[in-house]
Write a protein that holds these residues in place. Sequence first.
Motif, mmCIF file in Angstrom:
data_model
loop_
_atom_site.group_PDB
_atom_site.id
_atom_site.type_symbol
_atom_site.label_atom_id
_atom_site.label_comp_id
_atom_site.label_asym_id
_atom_site.label_seq_id
_atom_site.Cartn_x
_atom_site.Cartn_y
_atom_site.Cartn_z
ATOM 1 N N MET A 123 0.755 -1.083 0.003
ATOM 2 C CA MET A 123 0.077 -0.157 0.056
ATOM 3 C C MET A 123 0.915 1.376 -0.046
ATOM 4 S SD MET A 123 -3.341 0.987 -0.159
ATOM 5 C CE MET A 123 -4.310 2.086 0.408
ATOM 6 N N ARG A 145 3.819 1.537 -1.180
ATOM 7 C CA ARG A 145 4.394 1.627 -2.511
ATOM 8 C C ARG A 145 3.496 2.265 -3.578
ATOM 9 N NH1 ARG A 145 7.304 -4.087 -3.404
ATOM 10 N NH2 ARG A 145 8.985 -3.727 -1.822
ATOM 11 N N LEU A 146 2.317 1.971 -3.493
ATOM 12 C CA LEU A 146 1.456 2.646 -4.537
ATOM 13 C C LEU A 146 1.233 3.998 -4.137
ATOM 14 C CD1 LEU A 146 -0.883 1.972 -6.631
ATOM 15 C CD2 LEU A 146 -2.361 1.608 -4.572
ATOM 16 N N ILE A 147 1.179 4.580 -3.016
ATOM 17 C CA ILE A 147 1.106 5.895 -2.532
ATOM 18 C C ILE A 147 2.408 6.747 -2.938
ATOM 19 C CG2 ILE A 147 0.948 7.674 -0.503
ATOM 20 C CD1 ILE A 147 -0.997 5.385 0.971
ATOM 21 N N ILE A 170 4.349 5.523 -5.535
ATOM 22 C CA ILE A 170 4.025 5.831 -7.061
ATOM 23 C C ILE A 170 3.195 6.859 -7.473
ATOM 24 C CG2 ILE A 170 3.331 4.590 -8.889
ATOM 25 C CD1 ILE A 170 4.464 2.144 -7.548
ATOM 26 N N LEU A 171 2.096 6.927 -6.703
ATOM 27 C CA LEU A 171 0.999 8.127 -7.256
ATOM 28 C C LEU A 171 1.634 9.354 -7.000
ATOM 29 C CD1 LEU A 171 -2.034 6.474 -5.937
ATOM 30 C CD2 LEU A 171 -1.434 6.732 -8.475
ATOM 31 N N CYS A 172 2.355 9.730 -5.758
ATOM 32 C CA CYS A 172 3.008 10.857 -5.665
ATOM 33 C C CYS A 172 4.167 11.134 -6.401
ATOM 34 C CB CYS A 172 3.730 10.879 -3.946
ATOM 35 S SG CYS A 172 2.367 10.971 -2.702
#
Length: 71
Positions: free
Chosen positions: A1, A3-5, A7-9
């Motif tokens: 989770m 990592r996803l945040i 990547i989005l940032c």
Amino acid sequence: MARLILILCAIGAVWLVLRRTLPRRPVDDKKDVQNRFTPTVRCHVCGAYLDRRLARHDAQGYCCQSHDETA
């Protein structure tokens, strides 16, 4: 989770940098689009649409030059 945040940032940061560095379209493009079109009116005899500057105005409304009674 996490990592996803992260990547989005990162994607958001790249988007912001590109948005500020790339040239923008001129605002004057909208004025050119508005000046390209002329107002039209409908002939009350045949129903054709024509430029308002070319139409003749009589008591019943606008009409084509071919339907004008005074010509």
